[in-house]
Design a protein around this motif. Sequence first.
Motif: not given
Ligand code: ATP
Length: 615
Positions: A209-216, A404-406, A451-453, A461-463
């Motif tokens: 997915g584009t975002n959320g991988k690390t957190t999830t 979403y990540n939760i 501070v956010d990635y 946008y979401r942040l």
């Molecule tokens: N589920 C989500 N939907 C949209 N934006 C998100 C989501 N989770 C995190 N983000 C945003 O995206 C940023 C990166 O989050 P995260 O590292 O969890 O994603 P990622 O997919 O691992 O990104 P990357 O691969 O670039 O590290 C966060 O700092 C936050 O701003």
Amino acid sequence: MAFSFTLLSPPTLLSPHYNQFSLKTRHPHHHRRHLLGEPFRRLPAIGVEKFQQIHCQAARDSKVQEEDFRKNESDLEESNGKINEDRFVEPKFKMSLAELLDDSKVVPLSVYGDLGVQITGIQHDSTVISAGDLFVCCVGSRTDGHLYINEVDKRGAVAVIASKEINIGDTLRCKALVIVEDTDLVLPLLAASFYRYPSKNMAVIGITGTNGKTTTSYLIKGMYEAMGLRIGLLGTVAYYVYGDNKLESSYTTPDAVLVQNLMAKMLHNGSKAVVMEVSSQGLAVGRCNMVDFNVAVFTNLTRDHLDFHVTEEEYRKAKAKLFQMMVDPERHRKVVNIDDPNAHFFIAQGNPDVPLVTFAMDNKNADVHPLEFELSLFETQVLVNTPRGVLKISSGLLGRHNIYNILAAVAVGIAVGADSLEDIGRGIEKVDAVPGRCEVIDEGQAFGVIVDYAHTPDAVYRLLDFVRELAPKRIITVLGCGGDRDQWKRPTMAKISTDKSEVTILTSDNPRSEDPLDILDDMLAGVGRTMQDYLKYEENDYYPPLPNGHQLFVHSTRRVAIRSAVAMGKEGDMIVVAGKGHETYLIQGDKKEFFDDREECRDALKYVNVLSQAG
Ligand SMILES: Nc1ncnc2c1ncn2[C@@H]1O[C@H](COP(=O)(O)OP(=O)(O)OP(=O)(O)O)[C@@H](O)[C@H]1O
Ligand SMILES: CC(=O)N[C@H]1[C@@H](OP(=O)(O)OP(=O)(O)OC[C@H]2O[C@@H](n3ccc(=O)[nH]c3=O)[C@H](O)[C@@H]2O)O[C@H](CO)[C@@H](O)[C@@H]1O[C@H](C)C(=O)N[C@@H](C)C(=O)N[C@H](CCC(=O)O)C(=O)O
């Protein structure tokens, strides 16, 4: 039906306790509790004993795997005994080149020298070669591995696999040369064979997915640990091979050799599972070709990485590869965010009979969705509906996107048949913060600093939407875009920031080989300005606001940008420093210098605090 989860009994929506629960009540984190609802018909639990039995049985059925098990056992003996609970044991691997070619089913075009030579490691990068290694020459976009044969020979490589006929002559010490059609294709085969197919013996959860991988991935790690199971993690922030001991991460998805090597280390040290971020680039270049995934998770898809994939469709197709591996209803699971318009596309990949668990915030047909939630700058509370009952979660992870990540992590818990909802909730709550994701910097100042990635348009946008929900007087955003990466997102990110905050300071973020001022020019195009305009404003010391009243500044030096933002902060404001999150470096040209947004913010805040105390 596309979004049903047929293997589970209908969800138990409410329990007698549900109405007593109020999201308005704040509990200290260690007092949070949940678990409502009845047990349900279980899926084979992935990562716990039951799954291991099914999984290992399948593996034992194969002759090759039987040999692998034996090798694993003997390797453990070589590593001085069984799995050590208290300390990391470095596994040792050794195999003859002949055995490796045979086992990996790599068919050479020609062979020179002694195939009996013993290999003790595999590398495709000459700079990390050790004595005893096999060097595989890969042809890349910047250079060609074949150019480094002399170098690896000097460093003690004992064999080389190449895709071009080369003369190793009498001067080289290396014992064998094997020519194959395509070294990129054979590299994952060789690596998986050499490290004894570690992913076959663990539950492997891949998140794309584009975002959320690390957190999830952090949440899933927390969940497995709450079940008392050791789990490894591979992702952007770090590689966790053993408990909380981590290695610095080179790529989000490690290359084809490293991924097998790290998984072998995890397995040898008792991991039952591994959760990994699966990047589109990683899938496209075959880094995961020999990873045996059990669960494929899709978080969301927005535009990114077009520098590499060129078109959005290619980007989506690369991500789809993970879901195409979901073919066996017994061993595989799909977990999909059905709020995303691409959900059907991902669900349709692989075998349609593979069990599916869906999650969503808006789509109430999802197996996992919130009944209520509350956001604040301190915590996020959410009441989650699941097929196994209702779960209350209080998390230190902030913002709607983190819900979403939760939900994704809860859905994975359901998909793998976690022992109980309580384990799922406990594990998720354990993860109070993920480095650089919505990290609050507090030095006692009168305004907020986050501070956010966020480094994609969607994330920014979401942040900023989340920060707006906190009702600050002003949002002051510091933002840059990376060099040598997707140029399309530059104007869009600047536009989003100027639409959603009161003040924006555009700055640099890893310019790499590009001129930082060119990147800023691309960003400024999003609001109809140029760097030329800013040079003029600087001369006149007057920065006209944008038509919407937004104040837009440019400081190419990130430190200056952060300090200016902090100096502007007034009571009730929120400062958002976006783009670098956990990163502890700034890459400019060939130089990689230490730089940490969090430390920069703290330093700037200390300075501002001293000034304000001095009156
Ligand atoms: N589920 C989500 N939907 C949209 N934006 C998100 C989501 N989770 C995190 N983000 C945003 O995206 C940023 C990166 O989050 P995260 O590292 O969890 O994603 P990622 O997919 O691992 O990104 P990357 O691969 O670039 O590290 C966060 O700092 C936050 O701003
Ligand atoms: C598209 C891609 O993934 N490219 C990777 C690929 O590059 P390449 O094939 O062009 O290789 P190359 O640099 O020309 O080198 C060719 C060969 O020579 C070898 N070599 C090279 C130099 C040397 O001194 N000695 C040597 O042996 C290399 O190890 C390689 O085998 O192999 C290289 C070596 O492993 C990687 O550095 C490079 O990553 C590039 C630079 C990259 O930036 N990748 C990023 C975009 C990436 O993969 N990002 C995603 C996540 C992004 C996100 O989610 O935000 C990730 O998973 O990290």
